[in-house]
Motif scaffolding. Structure first.
Motif, short mmCIF file in Angstrom:
data_model
loop_
_atom_site.label_atom_id
_atom_site.label_comp_id
_atom_site.label_asym_id
_atom_site.label_seq_id
_atom_site.Cartn_x
_atom_site.Cartn_y
_atom_site.Cartn_z
N ILE A 8 0.86 -1.21 0.00
CA ILE A 8 0.00 0.00 0.00
C ILE A 8 0.88 1.25 0.00
O ILE A 8 0.64 2.20 -0.76
CB ILE A 8 -0.97 -0.04 1.21
N ILE A 30 -10.11 -1.10 5.55
CA ILE A 30 -10.99 -1.72 4.55
C ILE A 30 -12.21 -2.37 5.19
O ILE A 30 -13.22 -2.59 4.53
CB ILE A 30 -10.18 -2.74 3.70
N HIS A 37 -12.83 4.84 11.07
CA HIS A 37 -11.77 3.88 11.40
C HIS A 37 -10.68 4.01 10.35
O HIS A 37 -10.86 3.65 9.19
CB HIS A 37 -12.34 2.45 11.39
N CYS A 91 -3.96 -10.60 18.44
CA CYS A 91 -4.75 -10.70 17.19
C CYS A 91 -4.25 -9.74 16.12
O CYS A 91 -5.04 -9.13 15.40
CB CYS A 91 -6.24 -10.50 17.45
P1 AMP Z 1 -4.67 -5.96 12.84
O1 AMP Z 1 -5.65 -7.08 12.92
O2 AMP Z 1 -4.54 -5.14 14.09
O3 AMP Z 1 -3.34 -6.42 12.30
O4 AMP Z 1 -5.28 -4.93 11.80
C1 AMP Z 1 -5.10 -5.04 10.42
C2 AMP Z 1 -6.15 -4.17 9.80
O5 AMP Z 1 -5.80 -3.96 8.45
C3 AMP Z 1 -7.56 -4.79 9.82
O6 AMP Z 1 -8.44 -3.93 10.53
C4 AMP Z 1 -7.90 -4.89 8.34
O7 AMP Z 1 -9.26 -4.62 8.07
C5 AMP Z 1 -6.98 -3.86 7.72
N1 AMP Z 1 -6.65 -4.09 6.33
C6 AMP Z 1 -6.19 -5.23 5.79
N2 AMP Z 1 -5.98 -5.07 4.46
C7 AMP Z 1 -6.29 -3.77 4.19
C8 AMP Z 1 -6.28 -2.98 2.98
N3 AMP Z 1 -5.91 -3.50 1.81
N4 AMP Z 1 -6.68 -1.69 3.07
C9 AMP Z 1 -7.08 -1.17 4.26
N5 AMP Z 1 -7.10 -1.87 5.41
C10 AMP Z 1 -6.71 -3.15 5.37
#
Ligand code: AMP
Length: 112
Positions: A8, A30, A37, A91
């Motif tokens: 990204i 996402i 958020h 998590c």
């Molecule tokens: P964590 O579980 O704390 O590692 O958070 C990772 C976050 O990244 C989650 O809330 C996902 O929804 C978010 N996420 C994963 N892929 C993307 C993406 N391509 N664009 C935006 N957010 C993303």
């Protein structure tokens, strides 16, 4: 490196960007868990908050300055939550340090 947030940051995967400078990127999550958020990430690949050392900790102060500015600009004056998940028990699904900024509504009193 097979890191989705590095992709990204490089522009190889699209995102809804809120803010960018030479050290950080902020973009909307996402899969939002609150009315507002977004994520703030360092451009340097740091796996998690557990990898913060005296050599790289300066980025944390900068990230919190950016969060304060974005929260003010995005109407989060009534409060918000900043979360960083660490490792399997925390998590953490993406192994690139990131701070969730959640707000725009009253959040749950439960943290876990
Ligand atoms: P964590 O579980 O704390 O590692 O958070 C990772 C976050 O990244 C989650 O809330 C996902 O929804 C978010 N996420 C994963 N892929 C993307 C993406 N391509 N664009 C935006 N957010 C993303």
């Amino acid at each position: 490196m097979d890191c989705i947030f590095c992709k990204i940051i490089a522009g190889d995967i699209p995102s809804r960007k809120l803010y960018e400078d030479d050290r950080v990127l902020a973009f909307y999550d996402i899969s939002p868990m609150a009315k507002t958020h977004f994520l703030v990430v360092p451009k340097q690949h740091i796996a998690s908050a557990q990898e913060i050392t005296p050599d790289n900790s300066g980025i944390i102060a900068h990230i919190f300055e950016v969060i304060a500015r974005l929260a003010a600009e995005r109407g989060l004056a009534d409060g918000y939550r900043v979360v960083t998940n660490v490792g399997d028990n925390g998590c953490q699904s993406v192994k690139h340090l990131h701070f969730h900024v959640l707000g725009g509504e009253k959040l749950s009193e439960k943290l876990a």
